[in-house]
Design a protein around this motif. Structure first.
Motif, PDB file in Angstrom:
ATOM      1  N   SER A 103      -0.450  -9.728  -2.135  1.00 33.37           N
ATOM      2  CA  SER A 103       0.548  -9.202  -1.213  1.00 33.37           C
ATOM      3  C   SER A 103       1.237 -10.349  -0.485  1.00 33.37           C
ATOM      4  CB  SER A 103      -0.104  -8.299  -0.161  1.00 33.37           C
ATOM      5  OG  SER A 103      -0.673  -7.185  -0.767  1.00 33.37           O
ATOM      6  N   GLY A 104       2.574 -10.355  -0.527  1.00 32.18           N
ATOM      7  CA  GLY A 104       3.339 -11.483  -0.011  1.00 32.18           C
ATOM      8  C   GLY A 104       3.135 -11.768   1.467  1.00 32.18           C
ATOM      9  N   ALA A 105       3.196 -10.730   2.302  1.00 26.44           N
ATOM     10  CA  ALA A 105       3.150 -10.943   3.755  1.00 26.44           C
ATOM     11  C   ALA A 105       1.821 -11.561   4.158  1.00 26.44           C
ATOM     12  CB  ALA A 105       3.369  -9.619   4.489  1.00 26.44           C
ATOM     13  N   SER A 106       0.756 -11.085   3.516  1.00 28.68           N
ATOM     14  CA  SER A 106      -0.568 -11.546   3.874  1.00 28.68           C
ATOM     15  C   SER A 106      -0.770 -13.003   3.448  1.00 28.68           C
ATOM     16  CB  SER A 106      -1.607 -10.638   3.220  1.00 28.68           C
ATOM     17  OG  SER A 106      -2.876 -10.928   3.712  1.00 28.68           O
ATOM     18  N   LEU A 134       0.591  -5.250   8.155  1.00 27.30           N
ATOM     19  CA  LEU A 134       1.729  -6.128   7.882  1.00 27.30           C
ATOM     20  C   LEU A 134       2.802  -5.367   7.127  1.00 27.30           C
ATOM     21  CD1 LEU A 134      -1.057  -8.098   7.299  1.00 27.30           C
ATOM     22  CD2 LEU A 134       0.779  -9.750   7.346  1.00 27.30           C
ATOM     23  N   ILE A 135       4.030  -5.898   7.190  1.00 27.79           N
ATOM     24  CA  ILE A 135       5.130  -5.252   6.483  1.00 27.79           C
ATOM     25  C   ILE A 135       5.660  -6.210   5.427  1.00 27.79           C
ATOM     26  CG2 ILE A 135       7.447  -4.315   6.759  1.00 27.79           C
ATOM     27  CD1 ILE A 135       6.405  -3.405   9.603  1.00 27.79           C
ATOM     28  N   GLU A 136       5.778  -5.699   4.207  1.00 28.07           N
ATOM     29  CA  GLU A 136       6.216  -6.515   3.076  1.00 28.07           C
ATOM     30  C   GLU A 136       7.738  -6.512   2.976  1.00 28.07           C
ATOM     31  OE1 GLU A 136       4.277  -8.287   0.998  1.00 28.07           O
ATOM     32  OE2 GLU A 136       2.391  -7.607   1.879  1.00 28.07           O
ATOM     33  N   LYS A 137       8.270  -7.463   2.209  1.00 25.92           N
ATOM     34  CA  LYS A 137       9.720  -7.591   2.042  1.00 25.92           C
ATOM     35  C   LYS A 137      10.366  -6.318   1.496  1.00 25.92           C
ATOM     36  CE  LYS A 137       9.871 -11.386  -0.251  1.00 25.92           C
ATOM     37  NZ  LYS A 137      10.275 -12.459  -1.160  1.00 25.92           N
ATOM     38  N   SER A 186       1.191  -3.474   4.192  1.00 31.34           N
ATOM     39  CA  SER A 186      -0.030  -4.078   3.658  1.00 31.34           C
ATOM     40  C   SER A 186      -1.092  -4.036   4.739  1.00 31.34           C
ATOM     41  CB  SER A 186       0.199  -5.547   3.320  1.00 31.34           C
ATOM     42  OG  SER A 186       0.749  -5.690   2.054  1.00 31.34           O
ATOM     43  N   LEU A 187      -2.332  -3.849   4.343  1.00 31.29           N
ATOM     44  CA  LEU A 187      -3.433  -3.941   5.298  1.00 31.29           C
ATOM     45  C   LEU A 187      -4.184  -5.230   5.057  1.00 31.29           C
ATOM     46  CD1 LEU A 187      -4.851  -0.304   5.180  1.00 31.29           C
ATOM     47  CD2 LEU A 187      -3.319  -1.297   6.872  1.00 31.29           C
ATOM     48  N   ASP A 188      -4.843  -5.712   6.094  1.00 30.55           N
ATOM     49  CA  ASP A 188      -5.474  -7.022   6.046  1.00 30.55           C
ATOM     50  C   ASP A 188      -6.677  -6.955   6.975  1.00 30.55           C
ATOM     51  OD1 ASP A 188      -6.008  -9.619   7.192  1.00 30.55           O
ATOM     52  OD2 ASP A 188      -4.101 -10.364   6.417  1.00 30.55           O
ATOM     53  N   SER A 194       5.534  -9.864  11.358  1.00 28.83           N
ATOM     54  CA  SER A 194       5.924  -9.586   9.968  1.00 28.83           C
ATOM     55  C   SER A 194       7.101  -8.617   9.923  1.00 28.83           C
ATOM     56  CB  SER A 194       4.729  -9.117   9.131  1.00 28.83           C
ATOM     57  OG  SER A 194       4.461  -7.762   9.328  1.00 28.83           O
ATOM     58  N   LYS A 213       1.422 -15.294   2.883  1.00 23.28           N
ATOM     59  CA  LYS A 213       2.288 -16.160   3.682  1.00 23.28           C
ATOM     60  C   LYS A 213       1.643 -16.446   5.040  1.00 23.28           C
ATOM     61  CE  LYS A 213       7.116 -16.335   5.098  1.00 23.28           C
ATOM     62  NZ  LYS A 213       8.356 -15.560   5.061  1.00 23.28           N
ATOM     63  N   GLU A 246      -1.952   1.682   2.889  1.00 23.96           N
ATOM     64  CA  GLU A 246      -1.576   0.406   2.299  1.00 23.96           C
ATOM     65  C   GLU A 246      -0.646   0.640   1.110  1.00 23.96           C
ATOM     66  OE1 GLU A 246      -3.148  -1.925  -0.245  1.00 23.96           O
ATOM     67  OE2 GLU A 246      -3.723  -0.286  -1.535  1.00 23.96           O
ATOM     68  N   LYS A 247       0.385  -0.193   0.982  1.00 21.78           N
ATOM     69  CA  LYS A 247       1.423  -0.151  -0.058  1.00 21.78           C
ATOM     70  C   LYS A 247       2.372   1.054   0.071  1.00 21.78           C
ATOM     71  CE  LYS A 247      -0.221  -3.847  -1.961  1.00 21.78           C
ATOM     72  NZ  LYS A 247      -1.230  -4.083  -0.943  1.00 21.78           N
ATOM     73  N   ILE A 274      -6.786  -4.506  -1.208  1.00 23.65           N
ATOM     74  CA  ILE A 274      -5.701  -4.465  -0.211  1.00 23.65           C
ATOM     75  C   ILE A 274      -4.868  -5.750  -0.227  1.00 23.65           C
ATOM     76  CG2 ILE A 274      -6.551  -2.767   1.486  1.00 23.65           C
ATOM     77  CD1 ILE A 274      -7.802  -5.047   3.067  1.00 23.65           C
ATOM     78  N   TYR A 275      -5.437  -6.842  -0.739  1.00 24.84           N
ATOM     79  CA  TYR A 275      -4.683  -8.102  -0.770  1.00 24.84           C
ATOM     80  C   TYR A 275      -3.840  -8.260  -2.022  1.00 24.84           C
ATOM     81  CZ  TYR A 275      -7.556  -8.978   3.207  1.00 24.84           C
ATOM     82  OH  TYR A 275      -8.146  -8.845   4.427  1.00 24.84           O
ATOM     83  N   PHE A 276      -3.924  -7.289  -2.927  1.00 23.41           N
ATOM     84  CA  PHE A 276      -3.190  -7.370  -4.191  1.00 23.41           C
ATOM     85  C   PHE A 276      -1.944  -6.480  -4.130  1.00 23.41           C
ATOM     86  CE2 PHE A 276      -7.319  -8.067  -6.907  1.00 23.41           C
ATOM     87  CZ  PHE A 276      -7.518  -9.274  -6.262  1.00 23.41           C
ATOM     88  N   ASN A 277      -0.914  -6.864  -4.887  1.00 21.61           N
ATOM     89  CA  ASN A 277       0.214  -5.949  -5.032  1.00 21.61           C
ATOM     90  C   ASN A 277      -0.172  -4.839  -6.016  1.00 21.61           C
ATOM     91  OD1 ASN A 277       0.664  -6.819  -7.695  1.00 21.61           O
ATOM     92  ND2 ASN A 277       2.254  -8.281  -7.102  1.00 21.61           N
TER      93      ASN A 277
END
Lengths: 196, 274
Positions: free
Chosen positions: B30-33, A89-92, A97-99, A117, B35, A70-71, B219-222
């Motif tokens: 985290s933005g993607a999550s 997921l993939i960030e901008k 990111s993991l979920d 994503s 959204k 993650e990150k 994991i949900y935080f930047n």
């Protein structure tokens, strides 16, 4: 279409599959040369077998193989495996990111989530490949890749161990390639950017 | 489920509304999550478009709780990752047992399954009577469920398997009473649990603990917010206390990393050494 592919460049290759995909992925990774793009593999499977999966793929390719942390920033010439029991997921900014939210299409990781994503971030620089599988997970994601101008590849259903997923995909998407397992690696190598 | 296409600017607008009107700050998530969670909520609550969701949220303060519940992830189970609980049982609780009084914080406890799991571990180690478990979450609706200690009976098979794999030696069904389709956990497990809302983004430390458990929240935080939360935990943890995170979460690369050593290679449990 051809012209498009000549000038296009690709930063990310996504591979999604479930039942019967491991052998196909091995075949696709084997001839792959370390190039400009990263590879992300989303595979439906039982949790707990993760280190084995990295061992299986790691011994068979010239690219670095690791679990997606993650990150972590996505690097070229690296194969990332989505960890079991998390969505990837993939960030901008091009990091993962993991979920651990609800399963999608009875799956976690869900191929749709990762493909969708990636389509948002990479647009036409993404390549998505759908392989053998027994669920519909991945089809919506592949559509999103297509809509955003990415390259779509579907495994030739006649060569798939479980042909449900590729057949369903072909009902709603016209991919750029319908590929046999031995063709996938060659197509991918052809996508590597030539030096200007 | 076909996701709606929501633009990044729209997400930003909504997050700003939340700060200005309600004081909830999700901009460090985290933005993607986030959204994806917002798109999902538009679909789930059948809003014709993003604009209607935004309007509802601005104009109806009762909808806020629903929004928080669905935006945050509340997937959890008892004895989740059984080997993690086995390590707690074998390596952490015997050390905690040497304290005259034990304080544990479950940050992001959601509907409480992992807190009850901990209470069971403590009871089996015969130290529940001298323990106090503080369980917090940002989501008031999840805490309401946690307060009841009632879960669907259909989940007990999985929970029971997890319990056995974690090293549990008793009959798991002795811990709850089944009625219709529900399982109610024994009140004696809940006596030493204190539930309350706490927001890791805006609230600060409220006690000093020997063990802090926060799994699958970071994991949900930047990165910045992760670091802020880890510093909050560090401030709230005694020297030689334990910090337990989710199976993909990490202390090592944060600003508190140098103060902690991991118990073993496999489990995400760290001991504070300075």
């Amino acid at each position: 279409m051809e012209e498009n592919n000549m000038t296009a460049h690709y930063d990310l290759v996504l591979i999604g599959g479930s039942a019967g995909s491991i052998q196909i992925i091995l075949k696709a990774l084997q001839p792959l040369l370390p190039g400009n793009f990263a590879v992300v593999i989303v595979l439906h499977r039982k949790p707990s077998s993760d280190s084995t999966l990295i061992d299986i793929f790691g011994g068979k390719t010239a690219l670095r193989v690791k679990e997606a942390d993650e990150k972590e920033r996505i690097q070229p010439a690296t194969v990332y495996i989505a960890p079991a029991d998390y969505h990837l997921l993939i960030e901008k900014d091009g990091s993962f990111s993991l979920d651990d939210s609800e399963k999608v299409n009875f799956s976690r990781p869900s191929i749709d989530i990762t493909f969708e994503s990636a389509a948002e971030v990479y647009g036409s620089a993404a390549v998505a490949i759908l392989l053998s599988g027994a669920s519909i997970d991945g089809i919506e994601g592949l559509q999103k890749i297509k809509t955003r101008g990415g390259l779509c590849i579907v495994q030739d259903p006649d060569t798939a161990e479980v042909d449900f997923l590729p057949r369903q995909a072909l009902l709603s998407i016209r991919p750029d390639h319908i590929a046999r397992p031995d063709e996938i690696g060659r197509i991918l190598n052809g996508l590597n950017r030539k030096p200007a | 489920m076909q996701q709606q296409n929501i633009r990044d600017e729209e997400v930003e607008l909504l997050l700003n509304d939340l700060i200005e009107i309600y004081g909830y700050d999700f901009t460090g998530y985290s933005g993607a999550s986030i959204k994806r969670r917002i798109s999902r909520l538009v679909l789930l609550d059948k809003f014709p478009s993003f604009a209607e969701l935004r309007y509802r949220l601005i104009s109806d303060k009762n909808y806020l709780a629903r929004f928080i519940e669905e935006i945050t992830v509340n997937v959890t189970e008892m004895f989740r990752d059984p080997s993690f609980y086995r390590t707690l049982r074998e390596d952490v609780l015997p050390v905690l047992a040497t304290h005259p009084f034990i304080r544990i914080w479950h940050a992001g406890c959601s509907t409480g399954e992992e807190v009850i799991s901990m209470a069971i571990l403590l009871q089996e180690a015969n130290i529940l009577h001298k323990s106090r478990l503080y369980a917090t979450d940002i989501n008031p609706l999840a805490l309401q469920k946690a307060r009841t200690g009632i879960y669907p009976l259909s989940l007990m098979k999985q929970f029971s398997e997890n319990y056995i794999q974690s090293g549990g030696k008793k009959t798991f069904s002795d811990y709850y009473t089944a009625k219709y389709s529900l399982a109610k956990f024994d009140d004696s497990l809940k006596e030493n649990i204190t539930l309350s809302t706490h927001n890791l983004v805006s609230d600060w430390s409220f006690n000093e603990f020997q063990l802090i458990v926060c799994r699958n929240v970071l994991i949900y935080f930047n990165k910045e917010l992760q670091d802020k939360a880890l510093n909050l935990f560090d401030h709230s943890l005694e020297r030689f206390g334990y910090l337990a995170l989710g199976s993909k979460e990490q202390v090592k690369f944060s600003s508190i990393g140098h103060k902690y050593i991991q118990l073993n290679n496999k489990e995400r449990i760290w001991k504070k050494i300075t």
